[in-house]
Write an enzyme that holds these catalytic residues in place. Sequence first.
Site, short mmCIF file in Angstrom:
data_model
loop_
_atom_site.label_atom_id
_atom_site.label_comp_id
_atom_site.label_asym_id
_atom_site.label_seq_id
_atom_site.Cartn_x
_atom_site.Cartn_y
_atom_site.Cartn_z
N CYS A 146 0.86 -1.06 0.22
CA CYS A 146 0.14 -0.03 0.37
C CYS A 146 0.95 0.88 -0.10
O CYS A 146 0.23 2.43 -0.75
CB CYS A 146 -1.32 -0.05 1.77
SG CYS A 146 -0.28 -0.22 2.33
N GLU A 172 -3.80 4.09 -8.43
CA GLU A 172 -2.69 3.04 -7.93
C GLU A 172 -2.96 1.49 -9.09
O GLU A 172 -4.13 1.23 -9.33
CB GLU A 172 -4.22 2.63 -6.30
CG GLU A 172 -2.75 1.83 -5.42
CD GLU A 172 -3.33 1.16 -4.20
OE1 GLU A 172 -4.28 0.85 -4.23
OE2 GLU A 172 -2.40 1.35 -3.41
P1 NAD Z 1 -9.72 -5.38 -2.41
O1 NAD Z 1 -10.09 -4.42 -1.51
O2 NAD Z 1 -10.26 -5.69 -3.76
O3 NAD Z 1 -9.66 -6.56 -0.96
C1 NAD Z 1 -9.76 -6.59 0.27
C2 NAD Z 1 -10.55 -7.49 1.22
O4 NAD Z 1 -11.76 -6.70 0.65
C3 NAD Z 1 -10.66 -9.38 0.43
O5 NAD Z 1 -10.82 -9.71 2.34
C4 NAD Z 1 -11.65 -9.10 -0.22
O6 NAD Z 1 -12.35 -10.56 -0.13
C5 NAD Z 1 -13.07 -8.18 0.59
N1 NAD Z 1 -13.91 -7.40 0.22
C6 NAD Z 1 -13.81 -7.12 -1.40
N2 NAD Z 1 -14.85 -6.76 -1.06
C7 NAD Z 1 -16.04 -6.93 -0.07
C8 NAD Z 1 -17.16 -6.00 -0.17
N3 NAD Z 1 -17.72 -4.93 -0.86
N4 NAD Z 1 -16.85 -6.16 1.22
C9 NAD Z 1 -15.97 -6.45 2.30
N5 NAD Z 1 -15.13 -7.11 1.66
C10 NAD Z 1 -14.84 -7.02 0.57
O7 NAD Z 1 -8.15 -5.09 -1.51
P2 NAD Z 1 -6.70 -6.66 -2.13
O8 NAD Z 1 -6.51 -6.28 -3.67
O9 NAD Z 1 -7.29 -7.30 -2.04
O10 NAD Z 1 -5.68 -5.25 -1.81
C11 NAD Z 1 -4.68 -4.39 -2.61
C12 NAD Z 1 -5.28 -2.82 -2.12
O11 NAD Z 1 -5.28 -2.91 -0.41
C13 NAD Z 1 -4.88 -2.09 -2.32
O12 NAD Z 1 -5.58 -0.84 -2.64
C14 NAD Z 1 -3.91 -1.57 -1.56
O13 NAD Z 1 -3.01 -0.38 -1.39
C15 NAD Z 1 -4.64 -1.86 0.08
N6 NAD Z 1 -4.09 -1.97 1.17
C16 NAD Z 1 -3.89 -1.45 2.17
C17 NAD Z 1 -2.88 -1.00 3.46
C18 NAD Z 1 -3.50 0.28 4.32
O14 NAD Z 1 -2.93 -0.43 5.29
N7 NAD Z 1 -3.12 1.37 3.96
C19 NAD Z 1 -2.33 -1.60 3.53
C20 NAD Z 1 -2.22 -3.26 2.66
C21 NAD Z 1 -2.97 -3.39 1.73
#
Ligand code: NAD
Length: 495
Positions: free
Chosen positions: A301, A399
């Site tokens: 992230c 991103e």
């Molecule tokens: P994502 O948003 O696709 O998924 C994250 C989680 O959310 C997964 O467990 C997914 O199953 C769940 N999810 C998806 N749709 C949902 C819904 N409608 N309701 C509830 N849960 C739902 O993200 P990703 O692709 O797995 O991770 C990458 C993203 O995470 C990037 O944008 C990255 O920057 C961010 N990230 C942020 C941090 C931080 O601390 N700011 C840390 C790590 C990753």
Amino acid sequence: MSYVMSTVVRDVLTRHNGVHLDGKAIPGSSPQLSVIINPSSSKTLCEIHYGNAADVDRAAQSARQAFDDGRWRLKAPAEKSRILLRVAELMEAHADELAELEMLDAGKLHRSAREAEVPFAAECFRYHAGWCTKIEGSTKQMSLAPMGSFHVYTQREPIGVVGLIVPSNGPLVQASWKLAPALAAGCCCVIKPDEKTPLSTLRLAELMTEAGIPDGVVNLVTGSGTEVGAAMVSHPAIAKISFTGSTDTGKSIGNVALRDMKKLTLELGGKSPVIILRDANLEQAIPGAAEAIFSNAGQICVAGSRLYVEAPVYQEVIEGIISYAENLVVGPAHEAASTMGPLISETHLASVLRAVTSAREQGAKVATGGKPLHEGAGYFMTPTVIQDVQASMPLVQEEIFGPVLAVSKITDLQEGLSLGNDSQFGLAASIWTENLSKAHQFANAIRAGLVWINCHGIPDMAVPFGGYKQSGWGRENGYEGLLGFTELKSVVCKL
Ligand code: NAD
């Protein structure tokens, strides 16, 4: 490195379990088996029965009962602390298998998983074990009442059952960043790992039971965000959602959570700027800026995906970064020689490559990389450096979450600051300079929750972590992160 799967890991992979409920690993209620893929090979690692909305309901009710009967919440703080320390010890004792699991489904380089991520996750439990005995309120003096006529105090209480939703890019660390403070605060938990990367968290749940976390205090449900995640966000027994993931998902969760005023912590996406000034120590700044974007194949992230370099050192920096990128060994996570692993999925690889193609079509110059690798076997691409970008391009504004760096020349710090702040995101930023005054001017003026000076991406559970603008709400880590799992009560007693 010849890779031989350990017996414990083989056992985890053959059990089909997708739920941890009341202290036991069991298959989830989804009738079909879902495939977990190894991103280093594109091959099936194992199949599990994901949970579904009914499992979320069972998990939330179980956690609610555990919360209400006080089996965790009412334990002496020192006892909670000892159990969390025991979790850390068990994680260290099982570090080999946890690292192997993290390598297999999340594509983490084995060295990084074994030497960095797993020990770091264990330390997170150790750090938060210390907070169990230090959660305090304060006494207050009423401003309008005569002195001594009231006794007023505040106390911190656990918020209740918390729903913890974790992304794919750091499954074990992200799970630990949520579970450890939630438990230290006295909460009970329902946790959902990302559907692609559930393995290390499933094993962690078993180790937590072994460590003495009472049954029902931590329940885990695997499955998709749209079914399992959404069921958690709308479940009435869950008082708070702590979510880490993309900004778009965070917004949709926020909309639903608002309906019953669920508390929220949102750790979302970023597009973090890295600034190299003319007086920087380039021997450190060049590899530092390269690692900021290429670590974990850019799937971090806080990845430093926008690089701004002061004109006098621009050429030297760009050549150094290109050379760093071209010397990375892109390969399977289990190979000792690999220095950059795969992207998490075929879909994600395609989306990163698309972003590079459209930047090229808009006039940007791909200085190196931008190509898929080992086609058909794993989701690999070459580390990519892009020049001649415009601030308004999607490549610079959105991103990408891959090993793609957009580089621009700046005339001075002021221009770096204005370009750095020209973003919907505000997660992190770094500056490389020997000039203390400029470093702190930057730290003061950049709109980001985390600022690094002469380093980038150094996390620590004692340091609050979170974003400005569309990078999130609230903070994880440190005392501030712990407080996010508490409610504050004020008690006013008339004497
Ligand atoms: P994502 O948003 O696709 O998924 C994250 C989680 O959310 C997964 O467990 C997914 O199953 C769940 N999810 C998806 N749709 C949902 C819904 N409608 N309701 C509830 N849960 C739902 O993200 P990703 O692709 O797995 O991770 C990458 C993203 O995470 C990037 O944008 C990255 O920057 C961010 N990230 C942020 C941090 C931080 O601390 N700011 C840390 C790590 C990753």
